[in-house]
Enzyme design. Structure first.
Site, PDB file in Angstrom:
ATOM      1  N   SER A 180     -11.766   7.811   0.042  1.00 47.09           N
ATOM      2  CA  SER A 180     -11.835   7.361   1.394  1.00 47.09           C
ATOM      3  C   SER A 180     -12.971   7.683   2.224  1.00 47.09           C
ATOM      4  O   SER A 180     -13.338   8.968   2.193  1.00 47.09           O
ATOM      5  CB  SER A 180     -10.497   7.714   2.159  1.00 47.09           C
ATOM      6  OG  SER A 180      -9.307   6.921   1.352  1.00 47.09           O
ATOM      7  N   GLU A 210       0.774  -1.262  -0.123  1.00 53.15           N
ATOM      8  CA  GLU A 210       0.141   0.150   0.147  1.00 53.15           C
ATOM      9  C   GLU A 210       0.824   1.474   0.163  1.00 53.15           C
ATOM     10  O   GLU A 210       0.550   2.472   0.277  1.00 53.15           O
ATOM     11  CB  GLU A 210      -0.955  -0.160   1.072  1.00 53.15           C
ATOM     12  CG  GLU A 210      -1.822  -1.251   1.198  1.00 53.15           C
ATOM     13  CD  GLU A 210      -2.631  -1.331   2.231  1.00 53.15           C
ATOM     14  OE1 GLU A 210      -3.622  -0.388   2.450  1.00 53.15           O
ATOM     15  OE2 GLU A 210      -2.699  -2.018   3.012  1.00 53.15           O
ATOM     16  N   SER A 229      -6.340  -3.393   2.681  1.00 49.00           N
ATOM     17  CA  SER A 229      -6.904  -2.764   1.421  1.00 49.00           C
ATOM     18  C   SER A 229      -7.209  -4.103   0.556  1.00 49.00           C
ATOM     19  O   SER A 229      -7.187  -3.790  -0.625  1.00 49.00           O
ATOM     20  CB  SER A 229      -5.769  -1.859   0.868  1.00 49.00           C
ATOM     21  OG  SER A 229      -5.870  -0.777   1.309  1.00 49.00           O
TER      22      SER A 229
END
Length: 364
Positions: A326, A16, A191
């Site tokens: 997000s 990530e 994720s």
């Protein structure tokens, strides 16, 4: 008034890495907003993919370009000594803001290092970060706290790989206990990396082998027909909960591409839920936050099974993304805390949690 030196730490040794850069750029912009410029001076630090720390000059270049440093400096690549050489500006930091996602970032490792530095940092400490990152430890803690969840099984890499004769029996057990569809996940990746939704024996075998390549511990969860809803938590010992948001998407599940590609998922804030369900979700979020000993911030994800009225906790994320797609900053924006104020509050919470005579002197 003397400005606090904020060590904005991003990049890191995880899959990530690029998401961390995007989050750091957004947080950097918020810290440089008008309400914060008189309070904070930003000292950016970039951790390369090989673990080497870079100081302000290179870190600023990454923040401007938004691109990872693919070719580290020849003078420090793959040398043991450079991994323990922190840029000289690190000694000037008053509060660390670690914007690191995934392993080596939100799993307690960097939190342990920052704790040893004896400098306040944003977010959960070692315990909250480690439990929040490890899906098996997290689910064990949630079960102990009485938080309802989907059925699941835990496996190890040795069970999956060591004995070809045992593997079919293992798959039989998964099918009998969980049925299809089910989800196979590495225990310690964020994720949705390495996660697969499976509907057949062949897909199950492939997914188990793939998950084991990422982590020595694997979890398999029962699939459920439900709405996916999330809420944001902000605080330390007396945290607050945001409005509730709902995620809808066309893909098979909320995977990495769907999470971080604009337009792949629809985020609805507030979620259209009965008041009783919304209140239940908020109460469960606070309980989950306390159960893992989180602090500062977290996003808590739930399944709402409309057909039965059940609310099942899915997971807690102790350092959620701060990208354009997000949910965490968007939930607080809707709840009355704009992005610049949010990052300001996170720094205040870091100071509060690590309060010492020296910190009190900085505040006053």
């Amino acid at each position: 008034m003397t400005k606090l030196q904020i060590g904005l730490l991003f990049g890191g040794c995880s899959g990530e890495h690029e998401v961390s850069i995007v989050s750091a750029r957004a947080i950097n912009a918020a810290l440089n907003a008008e309400r914060n410029t008189d309070k904070y001076e930003i000292l950016p630090f970039y951790i390369q993919k090989n673990g080497v720390w870079q100081g302000n000059e290179i870190a600023n270049q990454i923040l401007v370009s938004g691109q990872a440093l693919e070719k580290p400096n020849a003078t420090n690549i793959n040398t043991k000594s450079s991994l323990w050489e922190f840029p000289p500006q690190a000694s000037e930091v008053d509060v660390w803001f670690p914007v690191l996602h995934g392993p080596n970032g939100e799993d307690g490792t960097i939190q342990g290092l920052l704790t040893l530095m004896q400098v306040p940092f944003v977010g959960s400490g070692v315990l909250g970060s480690a439990v929040g990152m490890d899906k098996i430890a997290m689910k064990t803690a949630f079960a102990q706290a009485g938080l309802p969840q989907v059925k699941y099984m835990t496996l190890t890499r040795s069970q999956i790989w060591s004995n070809p004769c045992v593997f079919p029996k293992l798959c039989d057990e998964i099918e009998n206990y969980l049925n299809y569809p089910c989800f196979v996940k590495p225990a310690n990746l964020g994720s949705s990396v390495g996660i697969a939704k499976v509907r057949s024996r062949q897909e199950l075998e492939t997914a188990l082998d793939n998950a084991a390549s990422y982590d020595r511990r694997v979890i398999v969860e029962a699939g459920v027909v439900a709405r996916e809803v999330e809420c944001a938590v902000l605080g330390n010992d007396n945290p607050k909960v945001s409005a509730i948001g709902e995620i809808s998407f066309e893909s098979d599940f909320y995977d990495y591409e769907t999470k971080y590609t604009q337009g792949k998922a629809d985020l609805s804030i507030p979620a259209a839920l009965p008041d009783t369900i919304s209140n239940q979700i908020r109460e469960m979020a606070i309980k989950a936050f306390a159960t893992v000993d989180a602090s500062g911030l977290a996003r808590v994800d739930f399944f709402y099974v409309e057909s039965t009225g059940e609310v099942l906790i899915n997971e807690i994320n102790t350092f959620p993304g701060f990208t354009d797609t997000s949910m965490y900053p968007r939930l607080w924006g809707y709840s009355g805390i704009p992005f610049p104020e949010l990052v300001d509050k996170l720094i205040e919470l870091a100071l509060e949690r690590h309060k010492t005579p020296e910190i009190e002197a900085l505040i006053n």
